[in-house]
Write a protein that holds these residues in place. Structure first.
Motif, PDB file in Angstrom:
ATOM      1  N   ILE A   9      43.260  86.978  34.520  1.00 33.81           N
ATOM      2  CA  ILE A   9      42.685  85.626  34.473  1.00 33.81           C
ATOM      3  C   ILE A   9      42.976  84.901  35.784  1.00 33.81           C
ATOM      4  N   LYS A  10      44.216  85.007  36.250  1.00 31.22           N
ATOM      5  CA  LYS A  10      44.603  84.348  37.498  1.00 31.22           C
ATOM      6  C   LYS A  10      43.728  84.813  38.656  1.00 31.22           C
ATOM      7  N   ASN A  11      43.380  86.099  38.629  1.00 28.70           N
ATOM      8  CA  ASN A  11      42.562  86.670  39.710  1.00 28.70           C
ATOM      9  C   ASN A  11      41.072  86.679  39.380  1.00 28.70           C
ATOM     10  N   GLN A  12      40.716  85.920  38.335  1.00 27.17           N
ATOM     11  CA  GLN A  12      39.319  85.738  37.920  1.00 27.17           C
ATOM     12  C   GLN A  12      38.627  87.052  37.570  1.00 27.17           C
TER      13      GLN A  12
ATOM     14  N   GLU B 221      40.375  81.432  25.706  1.00 25.41           N
ATOM     15  CA  GLU B 221      40.492  80.973  27.095  1.00 25.41           C
ATOM     16  C   GLU B 221      39.561  81.757  28.012  1.00 25.41           C
ATOM     17  N   VAL B 222      39.534  83.085  27.847  1.00 21.32           N
ATOM     18  CA  VAL B 222      38.660  83.920  28.673  1.00 21.32           C
ATOM     19  C   VAL B 222      37.189  83.602  28.385  1.00 21.32           C
TER      20      VAL B 222
ATOM     21  N   ALA C  94      40.544  91.126  31.808  1.00 26.45           N
ATOM     22  CA  ALA C  94      41.409  90.326  30.932  1.00 26.45           C
ATOM     23  C   ALA C  94      40.983  90.516  29.487  1.00 26.45           C
ATOM     24  N   LEU C  95      39.664  90.419  29.252  1.00 24.32           N
ATOM     25  CA  LEU C  95      39.131  90.557  27.897  1.00 24.32           C
ATOM     26  C   LEU C  95      39.369  91.961  27.348  1.00 24.32           C
ATOM     27  N   GLU C  96      39.249  92.943  28.205  1.00 24.15           N
ATOM     28  CA  GLU C  96      39.478  94.339  27.795  1.00 24.15           C
ATOM     29  C   GLU C  96      40.897  94.520  27.264  1.00 24.15           C
ATOM     30  N   ASN C  97      41.895  93.953  27.983  1.00 22.46           N
ATOM     31  CA  ASN C  97      43.285  94.076  27.543  1.00 22.46           C
ATOM     32  C   ASN C  97      43.575  93.258  26.298  1.00 22.46           C
ATOM     33  N   ILE C  98      42.946  92.103  26.181  1.00 25.79           N
ATOM     34  CA  ILE C  98      43.114  91.283  24.980  1.00 25.79           C
ATOM     35  C   ILE C  98      42.580  92.027  23.760  1.00 25.79           C
ATOM     36  N   GLU C  99      41.399  92.625  23.910  1.00 27.90           N
ATOM     37  CA  GLU C  99      40.791  93.375  22.796  1.00 27.90           C
ATOM     38  C   GLU C  99      41.668  94.556  22.388  1.00 27.90           C
ATOM     39  N   LYS C 100      42.239  95.254  23.379  1.00 26.05           N
ATOM     40  CA  LYS C 100      43.159  96.366  23.071  1.00 26.05           C
ATOM     41  C   LYS C 100      44.349  95.858  22.280  1.00 26.05           C
ATOM     42  N   GLY C 101      44.875  94.683  22.708  1.00 25.38           N
ATOM     43  CA  GLY C 101      46.007  94.094  22.005  1.00 25.38           C
ATOM     44  C   GLY C 101      45.658  93.700  20.587  1.00 25.38           C
ATOM     45  N   LEU C 102      44.462  93.154  20.400  1.00 28.01           N
ATOM     46  CA  LEU C 102      44.055  92.709  19.066  1.00 28.01           C
ATOM     47  C   LEU C 102      43.806  93.876  18.113  1.00 28.01           C
ATOM     48  N   VAL C 103      43.447  95.035  18.651  1.00 33.75           N
ATOM     49  CA  VAL C 103      43.306  96.233  17.804  1.00 33.75           C
ATOM     50  C   VAL C 103      44.654  96.574  17.170  1.00 33.75           C
ATOM     51  N   LEU C 104      45.723  96.418  17.965  1.00 33.41           N
ATOM     52  CA  LEU C 104      47.071  96.751  17.487  1.00 33.41           C
ATOM     53  C   LEU C 104      47.748  95.587  16.768  1.00 33.41           C
ATOM     54  N   PHE C 105      47.431  94.363  17.213  1.00 28.61           N
ATOM     55  CA  PHE C 105      48.100  93.171  16.668  1.00 28.61           C
ATOM     56  C   PHE C 105      47.029  92.138  16.279  1.00 28.61           C
ATOM     57  N   SER C 106      46.293  92.454  15.229  1.00 30.34           N
ATOM     58  CA  SER C 106      45.126  91.634  14.866  1.00 30.34           C
ATOM     59  C   SER C 106      45.497  90.219  14.450  1.00 30.34           C
TER      60      SER C 106
END
Length: 416
Positions: free
Chosen positions: A226-229, A257-258, A234-246
């Motif tokens: 996000i900091k580096n626009q 935010e994204v 950013a969204l790819e990593n968030i989605e990976k995280g949500l698969v594991l921690f819904s």
């Protein structure tokens, strides 16, 4: 327990004492007390058993019962260093920090020299905001037990309070040499990011994500992108995280935010539907929903969510968007007050630049040339310090987007 006491205690009770210590180690104090009762009820007891009882009651915050057990300890040995240490812990639990300090120091003078007493002393100094004294005690604690992660956490928290970037990095790395722990991974990556060392932050997180799975790793990776626009990454990593921690709220908010940065306002609304009702009192969720409804032209909903967000926590964004709505409603004074409030709420120079521009445009719209020029110059001052800003284009844009004749030509501020 002394060798003489050990000689007279039965083998059965020796096994019980070992079992008690295991229960205490696992923080099962009720079970430890039950077994202690069977020993104390069966024969004349030794001081160590009263000390174990007192300790269990202290951990259960039963300070009155703990005090009664310490009376029995001091009847046997009025200078029991461990008993005086526990007395200090009782005072600490009762928030009587001065008496606690006196007893902990006395216990040390009488020979109690385990790492935990230095950690407790540090806690007291932290409460009194005497961070240098706390740091000294924790350094002593590490000489007694150098692999205690709790001690490292206390040190790092002090260094965060003191904003000592270099030492935060140093002690986080020392702690991670002892054991990989998400607390230190999280703090270290955020410290690198704060120090604009995005490469080290990224390298750290990418190394640990291969071995560990914590939501903080995904949120911190997203922060870097996000900091580096790099919003897609950013969204790819968030989605990976949500698969594991819904159910992780931080990841959901970060996704909103994204979506905000990507101008995917329907995406924000869609993400909000996965947020639990009890989590809807989070000011960021309300903020992003308010912004989404602003852009989807649902004005009443936008005002509702932005005002609720503002009530929970004043933020430069909720101030700015409420300002836009109030300006359009001809509530000019309220609108300007919100923009000035937004300026006070942010240290981010890019955000300040945007707010100064908003103030300039608004003064321009109401044909206040003097004020418009004042804030155009303030915007220009920040823009000149930003290496990424093309000053001539910036000035041209300020002139191009004006809505009245308040500023008649670019030369009014071009040579400022």
């Amino acid at each position: 327990m002394s060798w003489l006491e050990n000689l007279f205690i039965s083998e059965e009770n020796k096994l019980k004492i070992a079992e008690i210590k295991l229960y205490i180690q696992n923080e099962n104090y009720d079970r430890a007390l039950l077994i202690l009762d069977t020993i104390i009820g069966s024969r004349t007891v030794f001081i160590d058993l009263y000390l174990l009882e007192a300790y269990c009651h202290i951990k259960k915050e039963n300070y009155e019962l703990a005090t009664k057990k310490l009376y029995k300890v001091f009847d046997i040995d009025k200078n029991s260093s461990e008993g005086i240490y526990y007395k200090g812990l009782i005072y600490k639990g009762l928030n009587d920090y001065d008496n606690s300090l006196d007893n902990l120091r006395k216990a040390i003078n009488l020979g109690y020299d385990k790492y935990n007493i230095y950690n407790d002393l540090a806690d007291l100094y932290i409460q009194k905001k005497e961070y240098d004294k706390a740091f000294i005690q924790l350094k002593i604690s590490l000489t007694k037990e150098n692999n205690n992660l709790n001690t490292y956490k206390k040190i790092v928290n002090i260094l965060i309070e003191q904003n000592n970037i270099e030492m935060i990095i140093d002690f986080c790395n020392k702690a991670l040499d002892v054991k990989s722990d998400i607390f230190f991974i999280d703090i270290l990556s955020q410290t690198y990011l704060k120090n604009n060392d995005d490469v080290k932050a990224l390298e750290l997180l990418q190394n640990y994500i291969k071995v560990f799975s914590y939501p903080e790793i995904y949120t911190n990776l997203a922060k870097i992108y996000i900091k580096n626009q790099k919003y897609d990454l950013a969204l790819e990593n968030i989605e990976k995280g949500l698969v594991l921690f819904s159910d992780n709220l931080d990841l959901k908010i970060q996704k909103m935010e994204v979506c905000y940065y990507k101008k995917d306002y329907l995406g924000i609304i869609k993400t909000s539907k996965k947020v639990l009702i009890q989590e809807l009192d989070n000011y960021k969720i309300l903020l992003y929903l308010g912004i989404s409804f602003f852009y989807t032209k649902e004005k009443e909903k936008a005002i509702l969510y932005l005002e609720e967000s503002y009530k929970l926590k004043k933020d430069s964004l909720n101030c700015c968007y409420l300002s836009l709505i109030f300006f359009d409603d001809k509530k000019i004074e309220i609108s300007f007050n919100l923009l000035f409030e937004a300026l006070e709420l942010t240290e981010n120079q890019s955000q300040k630049l945007e707010i100064y521009q908003k103030i300039y445009f608004n003064y321009d719209k109401i044909a206040n040339k003097e004020k418009a020029l004042e804030f155009a110059k303030k915007a220009l001052e920040i823009a000149k310090d930003n290496e990424k800003t093309d000053i001539q284009k910036f000035i041209a844009n300020l002139h191009k987007e004006r809505n009245s004749s308040a500023i008649e030509n670019e030369n009014d501020f071009k040579n400022y």
